[in-house]
Design an enzyme around this catalytic site. Structure first.
Site, short mmCIF file in Angstrom:
data_model
loop_
_atom_site.label_atom_id
_atom_site.label_comp_id
_atom_site.label_asym_id
_atom_site.label_seq_id
_atom_site.Cartn_x
_atom_site.Cartn_y
_atom_site.Cartn_z
CG MET A 35 -2.07 -1.17 1.69
SD MET A 35 -3.52 -0.80 1.99
CE MET A 35 -2.34 -0.51 3.57
N GLY A 36 2.07 0.86 -0.54
CA GLY A 36 3.04 2.10 -0.54
C GLY A 36 3.56 2.97 0.84
CG HIS A 42 6.64 -1.59 1.88
ND1 HIS A 42 7.30 -0.96 2.61
CD2 HIS A 42 5.72 -2.73 2.05
CE1 HIS A 42 5.74 -0.71 3.40
NE2 HIS A 42 5.25 -2.01 2.66
CD GLN A 66 -5.86 -3.50 3.08
OE1 GLN A 66 -5.93 -4.14 1.84
NE2 GLN A 66 -4.76 -3.97 4.15
CG ASP A 155 0.87 -6.97 8.01
OD1 ASP A 155 -0.70 -6.65 9.03
OD2 ASP A 155 1.20 -6.37 6.92
CD GLN A 158 -1.95 -8.56 4.64
OE1 GLN A 158 -2.86 -7.77 4.31
NE2 GLN A 158 -1.30 -8.18 4.10
CB SER A 194 4.63 -1.01 10.98
OG SER A 194 3.37 -0.24 10.48
O1 PAF Z 1 -0.09 -5.74 3.71
C1 PAF Z 1 -0.60 -5.30 2.78
O2 PAF Z 1 0.13 -3.89 2.68
C2 PAF Z 1 -2.27 -5.24 2.31
O3 PAF Z 1 -2.93 -5.87 3.55
C3 PAF Z 1 -2.40 -5.99 0.50
C4 PAF Z 1 -1.52 -6.83 1.28
C5 PAF Z 1 -1.16 -4.71 -0.38
C6 PAF Z 1 -2.98 -5.93 0.57
O4 PAF Z 1 -3.86 -4.08 0.31
#
Ligand code: PAF
Length: 287
Positions: A35-36, A42, A66, A155, A158, A194
């Site tokens: 999500m940038g 990342h 979300q 996450d 997730q 984060s």
């Molecule tokens: O972890 C994230 O940044 C988001 O939840 C994802 C996996 C890009 C989905 O929008």
């Protein structure tokens, strides 16, 4: 690095990458969805993706589905120019950065819901959050059609939701064995990286280091056979004293099924979500 903002551009650029072959000559594609507001966590995913595939495609999309009604969708950090620069430096082949209407066009009506692993932990505090994640991730998989996708283990829930969805829906791209979890990247004081850490005041940022410290101590006590309920109670108290105003949960779960545990079962993970200065931080750790 090329940037696509429409599905048409995305598909033609992906076709070109497939033909080109890339580093290994096989034209394989690894997707890193984000999500940038990119940070070292990342970039670690990108580097891992580069080590595994010919081409890396990164997506940046702040997914409205979300975020709950009272969450930080509008305030979520957006810094596309800086992120593009970082991705270029890391050798990413293609950035997929669609506007919201390209992902959810007028009349969009489909929701993906993964029961079981989505319940409890963050699913309890953020109703609908994992439906939003599963929906957008399935869309990203269909749009990019990667050979593999990489997600951070910060996450963890997730990741469990995405793996369950891939298995349940027989996704052949990425094949289920090619959804890779990448270990949590931490700051020097142990705080998990984060995008939301940017919300912390300097004082709260300093206090926030109590979270991984207290979790590590609690995990060690539980692994040594200490009473789990008492240890989790002590962990919550330590966080309150450190300045966390709310502890959403501090729970033991089976690392794979996410079933709740009272004691260590040999495959136990400790999960915590807590708020400091209004910022919700999450972390998890093997016991
Ligand atoms: O972890 C994230 O940044 C988001 O939840 C994802 C996996 C890009 C989905 O929008």
């Amino acid at each position: 690095m090329q940037t696509a903002t429409t599905l048409e551009m995305l598909r033609s650029t992906i076709a070109g990458l497939r033909e080109d072959g890339g580093d290994r000559g096989e034209g394989t594609i690894a997707l890193v969805p984000t999500m940038g507001a990119l940070h070292e966590g990342h970039l670690t995913l990108i580097r891992e993706a580069k080590a595994r595939a010919d081409h890396v495609v990164a997506s940046i999309f702040v997914n409205p589905r979300q975020f709950g009604a009272n969450e930080d969708l509008d305030a979520y950090p957006r810094q596309l120019e800086r992120d593009s620069q970082l991705l270029t430096e890391e050798g990413v082949a293609l950035l997929w950065a669609p506007p919201p209407q390209e992902v959810y066009p007028e009349g969009y009506a489909t929701n993906v819901s993964v029961s079981g692993v989505s319940a409890g932990l963050c699913g309890a505090d953020r109703p609908g959050h994992f439906d939003g994640v599963a929906t957008v991730v399935l869309k990203l998989f269909n749009q990019v059609r990667p050979d593999m996708a990489l997600f951070g283990e910060k996450d963890w829930q997730q990741l469990a939701v995405i793996r369950r969805m891939a298995r349940d829906l027989d996704l052949t791209f990425p094949h289920v064995s090619q959804i890779h979890g990448v270990g949590i990247v931490r700051e020097e004081d142990g705080l998990a990286m984060s995008s939301r850490n940017a919300y912390l005041s300097p004082d709260n940022r300093r206090r926030a280091a109590a979270l991984p410290r207290a979790m590590k101590d609690a995990a060690a006590v539980i692994a040594d056979g200490g009473d789990a309920a008492r240890t989790l109670g002590n962990l919550k108290e330590t966080l309150r004293v450190a300045g966390f105003e709310t502890i959403d949960y501090a729970d033991l779960r089976d690392a794979d099924s996410l079933a709740a545990l009272d004691t260590d079962n040999g495959n136990t993970r400790l999960f915590v979500a807590a708020r400091i200065g209004g910022t919700r931080l999450i972390d998890n750790l093997a016991v």
